[in-house]
Design a protein around this motif. Structure first.
Motif, mmCIF file in Angstrom:
data_model
loop_
_atom_site.group_PDB
_atom_site.id
_atom_site.type_symbol
_atom_site.label_atom_id
_atom_site.label_comp_id
_atom_site.label_asym_id
_atom_site.label_seq_id
_atom_site.Cartn_x
_atom_site.Cartn_y
_atom_site.Cartn_z
ATOM 1 N N LEU A 126 0.826 -1.210 0.000
ATOM 2 C CA LEU A 126 0.000 0.000 0.000
ATOM 3 C C LEU A 126 0.862 1.262 0.000
ATOM 4 O O LEU A 126 0.511 2.267 -0.633
ATOM 5 C CB LEU A 126 -0.948 -0.002 1.196
ATOM 6 C CG LEU A 126 -2.038 -1.074 1.158
ATOM 7 C CD1 LEU A 126 -2.843 -1.071 2.444
ATOM 8 C CD2 LEU A 126 -2.944 -0.877 -0.037
ATOM 9 N N ALA A 127 1.981 1.242 0.697
ATOM 10 C CA ALA A 127 2.892 2.390 0.691
ATOM 11 C C ALA A 127 3.466 2.594 -0.706
ATOM 12 O O ALA A 127 3.557 3.731 -1.184
ATOM 13 C CB ALA A 127 4.017 2.190 1.706
ATOM 14 N N ALA A 128 3.844 1.510 -1.393
ATOM 15 C CA ALA A 128 4.371 1.625 -2.758
ATOM 16 C C ALA A 128 3.300 2.160 -3.711
ATOM 17 O O ALA A 128 3.576 3.026 -4.552
ATOM 18 C CB ALA A 128 4.889 0.275 -3.241
ATOM 19 N N GLN A 129 2.063 1.682 -3.571
ATOM 20 C CA GLN A 129 0.971 2.184 -4.405
ATOM 21 C C GLN A 129 0.703 3.662 -4.122
ATOM 22 O O GLN A 129 0.490 4.449 -5.056
ATOM 23 C CB GLN A 129 -0.297 1.373 -4.170
ATOM 24 C CG GLN A 129 -0.261 -0.001 -4.775
ATOM 25 C CD GLN A 129 -1.509 -0.806 -4.454
ATOM 26 O OE1 GLN A 129 -2.249 -0.506 -3.508
ATOM 27 N NE2 GLN A 129 -1.730 -1.849 -5.232
ATOM 28 N N SER A 130 0.710 4.038 -2.874
ATOM 29 C CA SER A 130 0.493 5.442 -2.520
ATOM 30 C C SER A 130 1.601 6.319 -3.063
ATOM 31 O O SER A 130 1.352 7.430 -3.543
ATOM 32 C CB SER A 130 0.389 5.598 -1.004
ATOM 33 O OG SER A 130 -0.707 4.882 -0.505
ATOM 34 N N GLY A 131 2.839 5.828 -3.004
ATOM 35 C CA GLY A 131 3.959 6.586 -3.566
ATOM 36 C C GLY A 131 3.794 6.799 -5.065
ATOM 37 O O GLY A 131 4.061 7.890 -5.583
ATOM 38 N N LEU A 132 3.335 5.775 -5.781
ATOM 39 C CA LEU A 132 3.086 5.925 -7.217
ATOM 40 C C LEU A 132 1.976 6.933 -7.485
ATOM 41 O O LEU A 132 2.075 7.745 -8.410
ATOM 42 C CB LEU A 132 2.713 4.583 -7.843
ATOM 43 C CG LEU A 132 3.842 3.633 -8.155
ATOM 44 C CD1 LEU A 132 3.298 2.342 -8.759
ATOM 45 C CD2 LEU A 132 4.851 4.254 -9.105
ATOM 46 N N GLU A 133 0.918 6.878 -6.698
ATOM 47 C CA GLU A 133 -0.191 7.820 -6.892
ATOM 48 C C GLU A 133 0.252 9.261 -6.658
ATOM 49 O O GLU A 133 -0.111 10.161 -7.416
ATOM 50 C CB GLU A 133 -1.361 7.453 -5.987
ATOM 51 C CG GLU A 133 -2.051 6.175 -6.415
ATOM 52 C CD GLU A 133 -3.163 5.760 -5.476
ATOM 53 O OE1 GLU A 133 -3.534 6.553 -4.589
ATOM 54 O OE2 GLU A 133 -3.655 4.638 -5.643
ATOM 55 N N VAL A 134 1.041 9.477 -5.620
ATOM 56 C CA VAL A 134 1.547 10.832 -5.356
ATOM 57 C C VAL A 134 2.437 11.292 -6.503
ATOM 58 O O VAL A 134 2.321 12.425 -6.992
ATOM 59 C CB VAL A 134 2.308 10.874 -4.007
ATOM 60 C CG1 VAL A 134 3.087 12.164 -3.852
ATOM 61 C CG2 VAL A 134 1.340 10.688 -2.849
ATOM 62 N N VAL A 180 10.311 6.883 -4.544
ATOM 63 C CA VAL A 180 9.842 6.867 -5.929
ATOM 64 C C VAL A 180 10.932 7.447 -6.815
ATOM 65 O O VAL A 180 11.451 8.530 -6.544
ATOM 66 C CB VAL A 180 8.533 7.673 -6.077
ATOM 67 C CG1 VAL A 180 8.025 7.593 -7.493
ATOM 68 C CG2 VAL A 180 7.492 7.184 -5.099
ATOM 69 N N GLN A 181 11.248 6.720 -7.880
ATOM 70 C CA GLN A 181 12.213 7.197 -8.863
ATOM 71 C C GLN A 181 11.493 7.368 -10.188
ATOM 72 O O GLN A 181 10.654 6.552 -10.569
ATOM 73 C CB GLN A 181 13.361 6.209 -9.021
ATOM 74 C CG GLN A 181 14.200 6.089 -7.776
ATOM 75 C CD GLN A 181 15.327 5.083 -7.947
ATOM 76 O OE1 GLN A 181 15.318 4.278 -8.856
ATOM 77 N NE2 GLN A 181 16.302 5.161 -7.060
ATOM 78 N N CYS A 182 11.847 8.441 -10.900
ATOM 79 C CA CYS A 182 11.221 8.746 -12.179
ATOM 80 C C CYS A 182 12.303 8.870 -13.248
ATOM 81 O O CYS A 182 13.334 9.501 -13.027
ATOM 82 C CB CYS A 182 10.428 10.051 -12.075
ATOM 83 S SG CYS A 182 9.590 10.515 -13.591
ATOM 84 N N ARG A 183 12.060 8.243 -14.392
ATOM 85 C CA ARG A 183 12.961 8.356 -15.539
ATOM 86 C C ARG A 183 12.162 8.727 -16.766
ATOM 87 O O ARG A 183 11.051 8.243 -16.967
ATOM 88 C CB ARG A 183 13.683 7.029 -15.779
ATOM 89 C CG ARG A 183 14.831 6.835 -14.802
ATOM 90 C CD ARG A 183 15.446 5.497 -14.962
ATOM 91 N NE ARG A 183 14.922 4.770 -13.788
ATOM 92 C CZ ARG A 183 14.833 3.479 -13.685
ATOM 93 N NH1 ARG A 183 15.210 2.709 -14.647
ATOM 94 N NH2 ARG A 183 14.365 2.912 -12.599
ATOM 95 N N THR A 184 12.739 9.574 -17.607
ATOM 96 C CA THR A 184 12.097 9.997 -18.843
ATOM 97 C C THR A 184 12.452 9.028 -19.963
ATOM 98 O O THR A 184 13.590 8.611 -20.094
ATOM 99 C CB THR A 184 12.559 11.424 -19.217
ATOM 100 O OG1 THR A 184 12.313 12.282 -18.100
ATOM 101 C CG2 THR A 184 11.809 11.946 -20.414
#
Length: 156
Positions: free
Chosen positions: A55-63, A104-108
Motif C-alpha cells: 500500500l505504501a508503494a501504491q500510494s507513492g506511485l499515486e503521489v 519513488v524514482q522517475c525516468r524519462t
C-alpha cells in the motif's frame, strides 16, 4: 507364601516409569505447540507488513503520478510535466502506514505510437515497512519492502 505380595513389589516401579514418560511426552508436546504459536505470530507480522508495504508503494506511485500530471481544467494551461529523479515519501501522519515510507524514482523515456514520438515516464516505487530498529517494539527485526513500476506518457 504370599505370591501376590512378591508380584506387587515387582510392578511397583513401572507405574513411576509410565508417569515419568507421560510427563516428558506432554512437556515435548507443549514446547512444540509453543513454537508453532510463535511461528504463526511471526508469519502474521510479516503478512501485515507486506500488505502495508504494498500500500505504501501504491500510494507513492499515486503521489508521483499526481505531481507528474496534476489535475487540469480547460481554463488552466497545461504545465510541463516534471519528472523528479528521486523522492522519498513518508507516511508519518497516516496511522495505517506507521513506520512505512516509499521511495519513488522517475525516468524519462522516448515513446512512439502511430509514428508520433512523445515523452514517456517510468516510475518505480519501493514501499518499505518496519523502519525502526527499536528493540522494544514488537518484532523489531522484520523489515519488508515491495516494489511497483508503472509507465505513463503525456499523450501528446
Amino acid at each position: 507364601m504370599f505370591p501376590e505380595r512378591r508380584q506387587s513389589k515387582k510392578m511397583g516401579g513401572s507405574a513411576l516409569m509410565i508417569a515419568l514418560f507421560v510427563i516428558v511426552v506432554m512437556a515435548m508436546l507443549a514446547a512444540a505447540m509453543g513454537r508453532f504459536l510463535l511461528d504463526s505470530s511471526e508469519k502474521n507480522t510479516v503478512e501485515v507488513r507486506s500488505v502495508r508495504a504494498l500500500l505504501a508503494a501504491q500510494s507513492g506511485l499515486e503521489v508521483a503520478l499526481y505531481r507528474l500530471f496534476p489535475n487540469r481544467t480547460a481554463a488552466q494551461p497545461q504545465p510541463p510535466a516534471q519528472c523528479e529523479p528521486s523522492r522519498t515519501i513518508s507516511f508519518a501522519g497516516n496511522p495505517g502506514l506507521v513506520d512505512c515510507q516509499a521511495v519513488v524514482q522517475c525516468r524519462t523515456l522516448a515513446t512512439s505510437y502511430n509514428n508520433v514520438t512523445s515523452t514517456g515516464y517510468r516510475l518505480e516505487s519501493v514501499g518499505t515497512c518496519g523502519l525502526r530498529n527499536d528493540l522494544t517494539s514488537a518484532s523489531p527485526d522484520f523489515r519488508v519492502s515491495r516494489t511497483l513500476m508503472v509507465e505513463a506518457y503525456d499523450g501528446g
